[in-house]
Scaffold this motif. Structure first.
Motif, PDB file in Angstrom:
ATOM      1  N   ILE A  10       1.462 -12.740  78.549  1.00 36.41           N
ATOM      2  CA  ILE A  10       1.240 -12.618  80.095  1.00 36.41           C
ATOM      3  C   ILE A  10       0.313 -11.423  80.177  1.00 36.41           C
ATOM      4  O   ILE A  10      -0.782 -11.822  81.166  1.00 36.41           O
ATOM      5  CB  ILE A  10       2.515 -12.604  80.772  1.00 36.41           C
ATOM      6  CG1 ILE A  10       3.452 -13.648  80.390  1.00 36.41           C
ATOM      7  CG2 ILE A  10       2.537 -11.977  82.105  1.00 36.41           C
ATOM      8  CD1 ILE A  10       4.871 -13.256  81.149  1.00 36.41           C
ATOM      9  N   SER A  11       0.309 -10.592  79.514  1.00 37.43           N
ATOM     10  CA  SER A  11      -0.807  -9.268  79.952  1.00 37.43           C
ATOM     11  C   SER A  11      -2.090  -9.909  79.668  1.00 37.43           C
ATOM     12  O   SER A  11      -3.348  -9.719  80.328  1.00 37.43           O
ATOM     13  CB  SER A  11      -0.423  -8.031  79.211  1.00 37.43           C
ATOM     14  OG  SER A  11       0.664  -7.596  79.703  1.00 37.43           O
ATOM     15  N   ALA A  12      -2.213 -10.518  78.176  1.00 33.04           N
ATOM     16  CA  ALA A  12      -3.525 -10.997  77.870  1.00 33.04           C
ATOM     17  C   ALA A  12      -4.085 -11.929  78.633  1.00 33.04           C
ATOM     18  O   ALA A  12      -5.280 -12.195  79.025  1.00 33.04           O
ATOM     19  CB  ALA A  12      -3.250 -11.306  76.371  1.00 33.04           C
ATOM     20  N   GLY A  13      -3.260 -13.081  79.083  1.00 33.69           N
ATOM     21  CA  GLY A  13      -3.709 -14.121  80.101  1.00 33.69           C
ATOM     22  C   GLY A  13      -4.067 -13.623  81.578  1.00 33.69           C
ATOM     23  O   GLY A  13      -5.149 -14.396  81.707  1.00 33.69           O
ATOM     24  N   SER A  14      -3.314 -12.494  81.948  1.00 33.64           N
ATOM     25  CA  SER A  14      -3.895 -11.773  83.154  1.00 33.64           C
ATOM     26  C   SER A  14      -5.304 -11.398  82.996  1.00 33.64           C
ATOM     27  O   SER A  14      -6.099 -11.227  83.816  1.00 33.64           O
ATOM     28  CB  SER A  14      -2.824 -11.182  83.636  1.00 33.64           C
ATOM     29  OG  SER A  14      -1.529 -11.678  83.959  1.00 33.64           O
ATOM     30  N   ALA A  15      -5.354 -10.367  82.013  1.00 32.82           N
ATOM     31  CA  ALA A  15      -6.555  -9.914  81.792  1.00 32.82           C
ATOM     32  C   ALA A  15      -7.792 -11.116  81.705  1.00 32.82           C
ATOM     33  O   ALA A  15      -8.877 -10.822  82.232  1.00 32.82           O
ATOM     34  CB  ALA A  15      -6.534  -8.998  80.483  1.00 32.82           C
ATOM     35  N   LEU A  16      -7.390 -12.042  81.106  1.00 30.41           N
ATOM     36  CA  LEU A  16      -8.448 -12.914  80.563  1.00 30.41           C
ATOM     37  C   LEU A  16      -8.892 -13.646  82.220  1.00 30.41           C
ATOM     38  O   LEU A  16      -9.853 -13.916  82.516  1.00 30.41           O
ATOM     39  CB  LEU A  16      -8.147 -14.098  79.548  1.00 30.41           C
ATOM     40  CG  LEU A  16      -8.873 -15.213  79.160  1.00 30.41           C
ATOM     41  CD1 LEU A  16      -9.979 -14.661  78.766  1.00 30.41           C
ATOM     42  CD2 LEU A  16      -8.210 -16.186  78.363  1.00 30.41           C
ATOM     43  N   LEU A  17      -7.874 -14.192  82.835  1.00 31.45           N
ATOM     44  CA  LEU A  17      -7.891 -14.727  84.012  1.00 31.45           C
ATOM     45  C   LEU A  17      -8.545 -13.799  84.903  1.00 31.45           C
ATOM     46  O   LEU A  17      -9.605 -14.010  85.775  1.00 31.45           O
ATOM     47  CB  LEU A  17      -6.508 -15.152  84.538  1.00 31.45           C
ATOM     48  CG  LEU A  17      -6.453 -16.080  85.957  1.00 31.45           C
ATOM     49  CD1 LEU A  17      -7.396 -17.314  85.637  1.00 31.45           C
ATOM     50  CD2 LEU A  17      -5.193 -16.415  86.324  1.00 31.45           C
ATOM     51  N   GLY A  18      -8.291 -12.504  85.002  1.00 29.01           N
ATOM     52  CA  GLY A  18      -9.052 -11.595  85.643  1.00 29.01           C
ATOM     53  C   GLY A  18     -10.503 -11.288  85.490  1.00 29.01           C
ATOM     54  O   GLY A  18     -11.473 -11.203  86.170  1.00 29.01           O
ATOM     55  N   THR A  23     -16.385 -14.054  86.911  1.00 31.83           N
ATOM     56  CA  THR A  23     -17.652 -14.763  86.222  1.00 31.83           C
ATOM     57  C   THR A  23     -17.768 -16.087  86.669  1.00 31.83           C
ATOM     58  O   THR A  23     -19.179 -16.498  86.824  1.00 31.83           O
ATOM     59  CB  THR A  23     -17.181 -14.869  84.638  1.00 31.83           C
ATOM     60  OG1 THR A  23     -17.034 -13.570  84.124  1.00 31.83           O
ATOM     61  CG2 THR A  23     -18.276 -15.648  83.692  1.00 31.83           C
ATOM     62  N   ILE A  24     -16.937 -16.791  86.918  1.00 29.90           N
ATOM     63  CA  ILE A  24     -16.947 -18.249  87.449  1.00 29.90           C
ATOM     64  C   ILE A  24     -17.619 -18.060  89.001  1.00 29.90           C
ATOM     65  O   ILE A  24     -18.502 -18.687  89.446  1.00 29.90           O
ATOM     66  CB  ILE A  24     -15.680 -18.911  87.478  1.00 29.90           C
ATOM     67  CG1 ILE A  24     -15.254 -19.333  86.073  1.00 29.90           C
ATOM     68  CG2 ILE A  24     -15.625 -20.276  88.290  1.00 29.90           C
ATOM     69  CD1 ILE A  24     -13.518 -19.791  85.843  1.00 29.90           C
ATOM     70  N   ILE A  25     -17.063 -17.237  89.845  1.00 28.76           N
ATOM     71  CA  ILE A  25     -17.571 -16.955  91.103  1.00 28.76           C
ATOM     72  C   ILE A  25     -19.085 -16.539  91.138  1.00 28.76           C
ATOM     73  O   ILE A  25     -19.839 -17.113  91.964  1.00 28.76           O
ATOM     74  CB  ILE A  25     -16.717 -16.059  91.987  1.00 28.76           C
ATOM     75  CG1 ILE A  25     -15.381 -16.770  92.041  1.00 28.76           C
ATOM     76  CG2 ILE A  25     -17.358 -15.543  93.342  1.00 28.76           C
ATOM     77  CD1 ILE A  25     -14.253 -15.455  92.825  1.00 28.76           C
ATOM     78  N   SER A  26     -19.391 -15.612  90.045  1.00 32.34           N
ATOM     79  CA  SER A  26     -20.733 -15.334  89.935  1.00 32.34           C
ATOM     80  C   SER A  26     -21.635 -16.302  89.593  1.00 32.34           C
ATOM     81  O   SER A  26     -22.775 -16.479  90.046  1.00 32.34           O
ATOM     82  CB  SER A  26     -20.855 -13.994  89.168  1.00 32.34           C
ATOM     83  OG  SER A  26     -22.274 -13.738  88.753  1.00 32.34           O
TER      84      SER A  26
END
Length: 145
Positions: A10-18, A23-26
């Motif tokens: 969950i922590s890794a997924g949250s970090a990746l999503l964060g 990056t996508i918005i940029s």
């Protein structure tokens, strides 16, 4: 042990999503910015092409020399590259008629025919720039002594 793995995932997924969201918005913002800049550059090139064409037309009508006709040829080519379809086609039709008349393949254009072609060209330009059309438009030759 399972809880530790789940918390780590969950922590890794949250970090990746964060990291992915900015990056996508940029990326999307840059893509929109590039589109905007391309449109702005095209509009600036069109304005330049329209201005050069109208000045070249005025010079041909006022001075009627070979140099002025070459300027009109160049302006017509630039218009064909950057101008809108309507104005480019109208100018090409006018140019073709001017050349045909100069080669004596047709009678010289009448004053009304010149005025009609010029009105069509300027209205194409004005429409493309978001301006209202003219009812009538004519470039008047002026040859000071």
């Amino acid at each position: 042990m399972n809880e530790t793995i789940y918390i780590a995932l969950i922590s890794a997924g949250s970090a990746l999503l964060g990291a992915l969201i900015p990056t996508i918005i940029s990326y999307l913002n840059n893509k929109e910015q590039n589109k905007f800049e391309l449109k702005r550059d095209l509009l600036n090139n069109q304005k330049t092409a329209y201005k050069e064409l109208m000045i070249a037309l005025q010079n041909v009508i006022s001075y009627q020399g070979n140099e002025q006709f070459r300027e009109l040829q160049n302006a017509s080519i630039i218009l064909s590259i950057y101008g809108d379809n309507f104005s480019s086609n109208a100018m090409n039709d006018y140019y073709t008629q001017l050349v045909s008349a100069s080669l004596e393949k047709r009678p010289h254009l009448t004053s009304d025919e010149h005025k009609s072609f010029q009105t069509e060209i300027i209205n194409g330009i004005r429409t493309n720039l978001g301006l209202q059309k003219f009812d009538s438009f004519e470039i008047i030759g002026f040859r000071p002594n």
